[in-house]
Enzyme design. Structure first.
Site, PDB file in Angstrom:
ATOM      1  N   ASP A 112      51.402   8.627 -10.863  1.00  0.00           N
ATOM      2  CA  ASP A 112      50.121   8.649 -11.569  1.00  0.00           C
ATOM      3  C   ASP A 112      50.406   8.691 -13.067  1.00  0.00           C
ATOM      4  O   ASP A 112      51.277   9.449 -13.503  1.00  0.00           O
ATOM      5  CB  ASP A 112      49.324   9.896 -11.149  1.00  0.00           C
ATOM      6  N   ASP A 166      57.820   0.633 -16.004  1.00  0.00           N
ATOM      7  CA  ASP A 166      58.805   1.719 -15.944  1.00  0.00           C
ATOM      8  C   ASP A 166      59.846   1.405 -14.887  1.00  0.00           C
ATOM      9  O   ASP A 166      59.691   0.501 -14.096  1.00  0.00           O
ATOM     10  CB  ASP A 166      58.098   3.018 -15.528  1.00  0.00           C
ATOM     11  N   PRO A 200       0.826  -1.217   0.000  1.00  0.00           N
ATOM     12  CA  PRO A 200       0.000   0.000   0.000  1.00  0.00           C
ATOM     13  C   PRO A 200       0.856   1.261   0.000  1.00  0.00           C
ATOM     14  O   PRO A 200       0.450   2.289  -0.525  1.00  0.00           O
ATOM     15  CB  PRO A 200      -0.813  -0.114   1.297  1.00  0.00           C
ATOM     16  N   LYS A 248      62.875   4.226 -18.456  1.00  0.00           N
ATOM     17  CA  LYS A 248      63.829   5.249 -18.887  1.00  0.00           C
ATOM     18  C   LYS A 248      64.713   5.578 -17.701  1.00  0.00           C
ATOM     19  O   LYS A 248      64.208   5.791 -16.604  1.00  0.00           O
ATOM     20  CB  LYS A 248      63.091   6.508 -19.316  1.00  0.00           C
ATOM     21  N   MET A 263      61.952  15.685 -11.979  1.00  0.00           N
ATOM     22  CA  MET A 263      63.063  15.501 -12.915  1.00  0.00           C
ATOM     23  C   MET A 263      63.996  16.714 -12.876  1.00  0.00           C
ATOM     24  O   MET A 263      64.494  17.155 -13.912  1.00  0.00           O
ATOM     25  CB  MET A 263      62.526  15.280 -14.349  1.00  0.00           C
ATOM     26  N   GLY A 296      55.183   4.688 -12.842  1.00  0.00           N
ATOM     27  CA  GLY A 296      55.453   5.291 -11.540  1.00  0.00           C
ATOM     28  C   GLY A 296      54.468   6.421 -11.248  1.00  0.00           C
ATOM     29  O   GLY A 296      54.038   7.135 -12.148  1.00  0.00           O
TER      30      GLY A 296
HETATM   31  C1  LIG Z   1      58.782  10.906 -15.470  1.00  0.00           C
HETATM   32  S1  LIG Z   1      58.376  11.630 -13.938  1.00  0.00           S
HETATM   33  C2  LIG Z   1      57.012  10.641 -13.552  1.00  0.00           C
HETATM   34  C3  LIG Z   1      56.148  11.187 -12.458  1.00  0.00           C
HETATM   35  C4  LIG Z   1      55.070  10.224 -12.062  1.00  0.00           C
HETATM   36  N1  LIG Z   1      54.118  10.027 -13.135  1.00  0.00           N
HETATM   37  C5  LIG Z   1      54.326  10.640 -10.789  1.00  0.00           C
HETATM   38  O1  LIG Z   1      53.137  10.976 -10.842  1.00  0.00           O
HETATM   39  O2  LIG Z   1      54.946  10.598  -9.737  1.00  0.00           O
HETATM   40  C6  LIG Z   1      59.664  10.969 -12.938  1.00  0.00           C
HETATM   41  C7  LIG Z   1      60.053  11.916 -11.825  1.00  0.00           C
HETATM   42  O3  LIG Z   1      59.175  11.783 -10.735  1.00  0.00           O
HETATM   43  C8  LIG Z   1      59.873  12.005  -9.535  1.00  0.00           C
HETATM   44  N2  LIG Z   1      59.786  10.780  -8.715  1.00  0.00           N
HETATM   45  C9  LIG Z   1      59.060   9.689  -8.969  1.00  0.00           C
HETATM   46  N3  LIG Z   1      59.155   8.821  -7.960  1.00  0.00           N
HETATM   47  C10 LIG Z   1      59.953   9.372  -7.040  1.00  0.00           C
HETATM   48  C11 LIG Z   1      60.438   8.971  -5.766  1.00  0.00           C
HETATM   49  N4  LIG Z   1      60.086   7.811  -5.227  1.00  0.00           N
HETATM   50  N5  LIG Z   1      61.254   9.810  -5.088  1.00  0.00           N
HETATM   51  C12 LIG Z   1      61.588  10.995  -5.600  1.00  0.00           C
HETATM   52  N6  LIG Z   1      61.174  11.425  -6.809  1.00  0.00           N
HETATM   53  C13 LIG Z   1      60.363  10.637  -7.519  1.00  0.00           C
HETATM   54  C14 LIG Z   1      61.291  12.325  -9.883  1.00  0.00           C
HETATM   55  O4  LIG Z   1      61.387  13.728 -10.021  1.00  0.00           O
HETATM   56  C15 LIG Z   1      61.416  11.644 -11.215  1.00  0.00           C
HETATM   57  O5  LIG Z   1      62.472  12.194 -11.985  1.00  0.00           O
END
Ligand SMILES: C[S@@+](CC[C@H](N)C(=O)[O-])C[C@H]1O[C@@H](n2cnc3c(N)ncnc32)[C@H](O)[C@@H]1O
Length: 432
Positions: free
Chosen positions: A256, A201, A45, A223, A330, A254
């Site tokens: 995001d 990676d 109901p 890389k 980087m 690595g």
């Molecule tokens: C190609 S970029 C990729 C970034 C990745 N997509 C992210 O969101 O973290 C790679 C750079 O991320 C940074 N990175 C990634 N992992 C890291 C870590 N565990 N400690 C310090 N720097 C990191 C460094 O600057 C490295 O040269």
């Protein structure tokens, strides 16, 4: 011991199900059944808000009156009764049995002919995997057991790959987080457990690869700084070819995939080739690595915004105050030039800087200085990639201020009030 139940999977798609009762218990079951594709008709109901909404969107039908007898059940494959009145529920169950229709009697399951298990599902790329648990009339125990099974299946430790050959494969671009296996999402673990091929990676937690089954092929396209062993167009090609060969491909990246990770290009390449692709976000090093060193990229009273950069071209356009945090990825090889450019374009030479190497791993090391001296300090201790460079007043919150050695006196000298975000004198410069 109670008699066993026969566990079956019912295909109720397009089949009539009658639910007697319009309350919340009925609503939960009715909505589940409707989602499974059953044509549900509710006899009651009045309806609770959830059922009224389902009727309004024509997801279920409604007979707006009390139960009137066996005629209400005509043509049904299954009946569910939850009126809150024992007498009515017993009558429905009795009428259903008389018509050889299975009946779930919600308030007293043993007086019905069917029972609803604790149900759950794990989404896999090869379709949902469903779990149903009965625990001898103890619903809480069923739920506990179901949750344990779902947690286990979703943990990534179970090999959930389809055993039937697939005609078409798929690609998942999966963020592996900043370096600590514990910072990988549940979805990432679940997809890794379904992969035939993992294209990885350099900066992904190695433990994730170590626990893959032996027959999962790992393609390392990582890389290293200054060298690009596998060009991007070849990576795209690998993903497309593996998926076209019917394989389940996880592209493990690595952090995001969409933060300086070229994930967008890989997704577009898959889509252009007609390959199904899912993107799974990861925890980016841009935020997590500073956090692991005790540096929040924003903090009330210290910084209200942050910018993530890699190169030099964008530096002149950025806000110059210490209350806008700059995160450089980087940036090890170009640290000296970056610091000089920032000072040239208006940042104070005394502005705090932290370089966090191998963040979120046992090798993490933090070097702190100012824009004036960070390059010398980094050189002196042999800072190496991967590292995240953080520029701004938030560096004052770093764990390093309680450590030894690498920080200059005064730079990390914080009033207690600042840590609480209430010292307005530190709010200098504009925030974008
Ligand atoms: C190609 S970029 C990729 C970034 C990745 N997509 C992210 O969101 O973290 C790679 C750079 O991320 C940074 N990175 C990634 N992992 C890291 C870590 N565990 N400690 C310090 N720097 C990191 C460094 O600057 C490295 O040269």
């Amino acid at each position: 011991m109670s008699p066993g139940l026969t566990l079956l999977g019912l295909d109720l798609r397009g089949r009539r199900v009658v639910a007697v009762g319009g309350g919340p218990v009925s609503a939960r079951r009715v909505l589940d059944l409707a989602e499974d594709g059953a044509q549900v008709s509710v006899v009651a109901p009045e309806l609770c808000p959830d059922l009224a909404a389902a009727v309004a969107r024509r997801q279920v039908g409604w007979v707006p009156r009390p139960y009137a007898g066996p005629g209400d059940l005509a043509g049904a494959w299954l009946v569910h009764t939850a009126t809150g009145q024992d007498r009515v529920d017993d009558r429905v169950a009795h009428d259903a049995a008389g018509s050889r229709i299975f009946c779930v009697r919600a308030g007293a399951p043993a007086r019905g002919t069917a029972r609803v298990p604790a149900r759950g599902r794990v989404a896999t790329q090869d379709g949902p995997l469903q779990v149903a648990v009965h625990a001898g009339g103890d619903p809480r125990r069923s739920v506990t057991a179901r949750d344990a099974v779902l947690t286990h299946l979703g943990s990534g430790s179970v090999d959930l790959r389809a055993r039937r050959p697939r005609r078409t494969g798929w690609v998942a671009l999966v963020g592996a987080g900043p370096g600590d296996e514990q910072l990988v999402t549940a979805r990432a673990s679940a997809l890794l457990a379904q992969a035939d091929v993992v294209v990885t990676d350099r900066l992904v937690p190695r433990g994730l690869l170590a626990r893959l089954p032996a027959d999962v092929r790992v393609v390392d396209v990582g890389k290293t700084s200054g060298s690009h062993p596998v060009p991007q167009h070849e990576i795209n090609q690998i993903l497309v070819e593996e998926a076209r060969a019917g394989r389940a491909v996880v592209r493990l990246k690595g952090g995001d995939p969409y933060v300086l990770g070229r994930g967008g290009e890989e997704r577009l390449a898959c889509e252009a080739a007609g390959v199904e692709v899912e993107v799974v976000p990861g925890i980016s090093s841009a935020v997590a690595v500073p956090a692991a060193a005790g540096i929040p990229v924003t903090h009330r009273g210290l910084a209200r915004g942050y910018t993530v950069v890699t190169g030099h071209d964008e530096l002149p356009a950025l806000p110059t105050g210490g209350d806008h945090t700059l995160v450089v990825l980087m940036g090890v090889a170009t640290l000296r030039r970056t610091a000089a450019l920032l000072v040239e374009h208006g940042r104070s030479p005394a502005m705090p800087v932290a370089v966090v190497e191998s963040g979120c791993t046992p090798q993490q090391r933090v070097t702190v200085g100012t824009l004036a001296d960070i390059a010398d300090r980094a050189e002196a201790v042999g800072v190496a990639s991967p590292a995240v460079v953080v520029v701004g007043d938030v560096v004052r919150l770093s764990h390093a201020r309680t450590g030894a050695g690498t920080m200059p006196a005064g730079v990390l000298d914080l009033g207690g009030e600042v840590a609480l975000g209430v010292r307005p004198s530190l709010r200098v410069g504009a925030v974008a």
